[in-house]
Design a protein around this motif. Structure first.
Motif, short mmCIF file in Angstrom:
data_model
loop_
_atom_site.label_atom_id
_atom_site.label_comp_id
_atom_site.label_asym_id
_atom_site.label_seq_id
_atom_site.Cartn_x
_atom_site.Cartn_y
_atom_site.Cartn_z
N GLY A 76 0.82 -1.20 0.00
CA GLY A 76 0.00 0.00 0.00
C GLY A 76 0.85 1.25 0.00
N VAL A 77 0.57 2.13 0.94
CA VAL A 77 1.32 3.39 1.05
C VAL A 77 2.79 3.10 1.33
N GLN A 78 3.65 3.86 0.67
CA GLN A 78 5.09 3.63 0.80
C GLN A 78 5.74 4.75 1.62
N PRO A 79 6.85 4.44 2.31
CA PRO A 79 7.57 5.46 3.09
C PRO A 79 8.05 6.58 2.16
N PRO A 80 8.15 7.81 2.68
CA PRO A 80 7.94 8.23 4.07
C PRO A 80 6.51 8.73 4.35
N THR A 81 5.56 8.46 3.46
CA THR A 81 4.19 8.92 3.67
C THR A 81 3.65 8.39 4.99
N PRO A 82 3.09 9.25 5.84
CA PRO A 82 2.54 8.77 7.12
C PRO A 82 1.27 7.95 6.91
N ASP A 83 1.28 6.72 7.38
CA ASP A 83 0.13 5.83 7.26
C ASP A 83 0.13 4.90 8.45
N TRP A 84 -1.03 4.69 9.04
CA TRP A 84 -1.12 3.89 10.26
C TRP A 84 -0.67 2.46 10.04
N GLY A 85 -1.12 1.83 8.96
CA GLY A 85 -0.72 0.46 8.69
C GLY A 85 0.78 0.34 8.47
N LEU A 86 1.34 1.29 7.75
CA LEU A 86 2.79 1.29 7.51
C LEU A 86 3.56 1.50 8.80
N MET A 87 3.05 2.36 9.68
CA MET A 87 3.71 2.60 10.97
C MET A 87 3.70 1.34 11.85
N VAL A 88 2.59 0.62 11.84
CA VAL A 88 2.53 -0.64 12.59
C VAL A 88 3.54 -1.63 12.02
N SER A 89 3.64 -1.68 10.69
CA SER A 89 4.58 -2.59 10.05
C SER A 89 6.01 -2.25 10.42
N GLU A 90 6.35 -0.96 10.40
CA GLU A 90 7.71 -0.54 10.75
C GLU A 90 8.00 -0.79 12.23
N GLY A 91 6.96 -0.71 13.08
CA GLY A 91 7.19 -0.83 14.51
C GLY A 91 7.12 -2.24 15.05
#
Length: 284
Positions: free
Chosen positions: A224-239
């Motif tokens: 889905g959304v790619q870094p560095p765009t802020p996205d909740w799902g991406l943030m959970v994945s990175e964390g």
């Protein structure tokens, strides 16, 4: 139904009021994100390596991530991404599915057979699995994720609209319009579609939470959304790799997803009560 009656039903259900308040707050946050975010430049991806993985504090209420970016700021900006994706997925699914269902249900015959067989092919796959296949084929990114989810969801609206169109086209006012020589297309637009909207609105409202959740799932899986765009799902994945030692990294964006999905589900239940006459009688 009068607006006063609709408002009365909504206000008598405290959970629906809670959902509506949360959604209104999220929309407010998304619109005014540049003013509300403590560190807007970090929300958009600017690193701050001197403050990597800092725990929640007065300076950073939600802590910082592996690049030192303020998580609160990124969660605030992530509301924009999630709401845009949710609304876009549902809107596209409705724009594709409703006209097809309207034509299939009203015209019937071979047109109905062809449309519904194509619909059945899409319905044979779980929506998220089909979205994953499409997204992996057309490439990563926010726009591609929206398209993948919309393509996997339109058949549900086609089937729903078809059933309503079959029911409505047998009613006396439609038969009278045919007898007056009004064209089929005008009858579909002026009579069949308006009288089929209630279940579509209910379904669309309830699907908003699921659309946001599945969009977050695609981002979590890297489609889905790619870094560095802020996205909740991406943030959970990175964390997720930091969860045991730095719990705040995935927890706060995960809570944002949970609260948003819950709010739309509560609002969807309220809209269903407003639109369904059988449920409406309990409140009037």
């Amino acid at each position: 139904m009068r607006r006063e009656e609709m408002l009365k039903i909504l206000l008598r259900n405290r959970l629906s009021v809670l959902g509506l308040v949360i959604i209104a707050f999220l929309i407010f946050v998304a619109i005014f994100a540049p003013l509300l975010a403590p560190y807007p430049e970090q929300a958009l991806g600017e690193p701050n390596l001197q403050e990597r993985l800092q725990p929640p504090s007065w300076k950073h209420p939600f802590g910082t991530d592996h690049l030192g970016r303020d998580i609160l700021s990124r969660v605030i900006y992530g509301a924009r991404t999630s709401l845009i994706m949710g609304f876009s997925v549902v809107a596209l699914a409705v724009l594709i599915g409703v006209p097809l269902g309207l034509v299939a249900g009203y015209l019937g015959g071979k047109v109905d057979l062809i449309i519904m067989r194509i619909t059945d092919v899409f319905l044979a796959f779980p929506p998220l699995l089909l979205a994953l296949l499409i997204a992996s084929s057309i490439g990563r990114g926010m726009l591609n994720a929206i398209m993948a989810l919309a393509i996997s969801w339109w058949p549900w609206y086609t089937r729903l609209t078809r059933g309503m169109a079959i029911s409505v086209k047998e009613r006396p006012y439609v038969e009278a319009s045919k007898a007056m020589g009004i064209s089929d297309w005008k009858i579909m637009i002026r009579h069949v579609l308006p009288n089929s909207l209630s279940p579509i609105i209910v379904q669309g409202t309830m699907d908003m939470g699921s659309a946001i959740l599945e969009a977050a799932a695609l981002s979590f899986l890297g489609l889905g959304v790619q870094p560095p765009t802020p996205d909740w799902g991406l943030m959970v994945s990175e964390g997720k790799d930091y969860f045991l030692n730095y719990w705040w990294y995935p927890v706060f964006p995960g809570l944002a997803i949970f609260i948003t999905v819950l709010a739309f589900n509560l609002l969807g239940d309220a809209v269903r009560e407003v639109m369904d006459p059988r449920l409406r009688r309990r409140f009037l």
